[in-house]
Design an enzyme around this catalytic site. Sequence first.
Site, mmCIF file in Angstrom:
data_model
loop_
_atom_site.group_PDB
_atom_site.id
_atom_site.type_symbol
_atom_site.label_atom_id
_atom_site.label_comp_id
_atom_site.label_asym_id
_atom_site.label_seq_id
_atom_site.Cartn_x
_atom_site.Cartn_y
_atom_site.Cartn_z
ATOM 1 N N HIS A 1 0.831 -1.203 0.000
ATOM 2 C CA HIS A 1 0.000 0.000 0.000
ATOM 3 C C HIS A 1 0.865 1.253 0.000
ATOM 4 O O HIS A 1 0.663 2.164 -0.820
ATOM 5 C CB HIS A 1 -0.920 -0.014 1.225
ATOM 6 C CG HIS A 1 -1.828 1.171 1.315
ATOM 7 N ND1 HIS A 1 -3.105 1.161 0.828
ATOM 8 C CD2 HIS A 1 -1.637 2.415 1.842
ATOM 9 C CE1 HIS A 1 -3.670 2.335 1.029
ATOM 10 N NE2 HIS A 1 -2.795 3.120 1.660
ATOM 11 N N GLU A 2 1.840 1.309 0.899
ATOM 12 C CA GLU A 2 2.688 2.499 0.980
ATOM 13 C C GLU A 2 3.548 2.643 -0.269
ATOM 14 O O GLU A 2 3.805 3.761 -0.728
ATOM 15 C CB GLU A 2 3.552 2.449 2.242
ATOM 16 C CG GLU A 2 2.789 2.271 3.546
ATOM 17 C CD GLU A 2 1.652 3.267 3.733
ATOM 18 O OE1 GLU A 2 1.723 4.393 3.185
ATOM 19 O OE2 GLU A 2 0.668 2.918 4.414
ATOM 20 N N ASP B 1 -8.488 15.266 9.470
ATOM 21 C CA ASP B 1 -8.385 13.891 9.972
ATOM 22 C C ASP B 1 -9.758 13.230 10.073
ATOM 23 O O ASP B 1 -9.852 12.002 10.113
ATOM 24 C CB ASP B 1 -7.696 13.860 11.338
ATOM 25 C CG ASP B 1 -6.195 14.055 11.242
ATOM 26 O OD1 ASP B 1 -5.654 13.945 10.126
ATOM 27 O OD2 ASP B 1 -5.558 14.330 12.278
#
Length: 622
Positions: A314-315, A396
Amino acid sequence: MKIKIITKLSYVLVLYLLIACQPKKTTETVMKPTDPHSYAQPAEARVKHLHWKAAVDFDKKIINAVATWTIEANADADLITFDTKGLSIEKVTLNNDAPTEYRLADADSTLGQALAVMLKPGTTEVSITYHTSPEAEALQWLSAQQTAGKKHPFLFTQSQAILARSWVPCQDSPGVRFTYDAEVTVPKDLLALMSASNPQIKNATGIYTFSMKQPIPSYLLALSVGDIAFTPISERSGIYAEPSLVDTCAWEFADLEKMIAGAEALYGKYQWERYDVLVLPPSFPFGGMENPRLTFATPTILAGDRSLTSLIAHELAHSWSGNLVTNATWNDFWLNEGFTVYFETRIMEKLYGKDYAEMLASLNLQEVKEEIKSLTDEGHAADTKLKLNLDDRNPDDGVTTIAYNKGYYFLRTIEEQNGREKFDQFVKDYFTQNAFKVMTTEEFIPFIKNYYQSKFTIALPDSLFNDWIYTEGLPSYCPTPVADRFTKVDETLTQWKSGKAIQTEATSKWSTHEWLHFLKNLPDTLTQQQMVALDKLGKFTESGNAEIITAWGVIAIRNGYEKVYPKIETFLTNTGRRKFLMPLYSELIKTAEGKKLATSIYTKARPNYHFVAVNSLDKLLK
């Protein structure tokens, strides 16, 4: 100091900064920033390159620094605006140390303070001398006891979404990109790393230099300082971690180079030169953070069987989606994360097969359905749309599985309806044509519609985008993944629900994903006898796998299985990843006795958590 008012534009800006100074207080007659979470006015004057010279002081828990920005400004621009939060500004100069006037606006609890700096004709550099606060929200200062080695302190940053302004005065918007170089002084027995070119060993001086030649947004600024060792995986990738963990981490991420090569085969060349991973202490609030060249990762993915490494995929995928093509504002967060989950799933399919990827997709679908129900029940159904409205809110609030998993299923729908080969061609060209640029939802829709029409003579209907992007929940035609391995788990579950005992032979080869599917599909109410039998079967209370501990912990709390409570307390005290904290604390506070336990644990654990986690948990446990 007071700022001289020179032009009508300056008057409007200064009026906004010094009188209104908070977007939520503006009126129709006041100029509002393009990005609702930044005071910057990049259309008038924007940053282009940062030279950052800093010294890290662990005793005072501050960073002393000079941020020298190379800027571009319109000919008639008389000021440039930066975002700051909690910074003590000592001096601001232009070009060759020429003095100038500046002003900090009143503070907003979420956005911080606007810093307005007067420009002079020909200004190309603005230097800001400052130091951070010990309470800087992006900075996590760890004592030696909070590390694995127990000998040296540790520092790491978390800038996403708008926390970079708490350690560097910047134009803190994902729509503003810049290059940077840095010189950072740290204690001589520690190593400094940034989201840039990095050293691999400590030097004798404690002074480290860095360079990031590709332009990045401020949320990808990153710094870490600690007793850190390095182990290579390939010529262009490797693992950083505390010395006692680095070999364990290297084994867990042995497929790192395969992931990079697999990603390139799908969607084009990796454009950031190196891809390294830094495994942080457990207080890190996320699974991972896609800082360019240096992904920050949580130790909770060290499962011992490489079963949780999809997080690294994912990263890595963010090196294309997010880092290369970036959401223009946090209202468009799904453009970063939806593409990344899609890309991640394709990487895992390429490495480990379609059935493995379908297990991940199936878990994602379960998660997003749970998130939709939760948000709807809490009165936040509008947050289940892909296109968000986060004006006057902390960005957030948009970090939910909606952006990730609903975004993934939207893109998967386009792929399945029109063919994978066509979609792969689109995604590759999307990254190539928009590299190092920003994207809004409103720009993306005509881009993909025009692409499909011109390349394939396919008209993507407006209803497709309305159903997925601007409508709450999931469309009725959301794809359904087919995971054969989960089908076998379901058969085992059916047998168990009918009263038949599960034989260990049936579960002996289950992966973490199969166990999670099993746990997530158990009945809500279980007897103590059933809990004991299940625990004996899966050895859940003994598990060191954070995903399993969390899923089992929620079930145990719900059913009063107190044997697990000491494990839950230890886990909550020593883990800072918000993904695990929120469901466990949320389940605990549903009863008076549980809330008392949650409050007791949180009182002890709170100093170990990053601001990102604390910000969420303070609201939950108030």
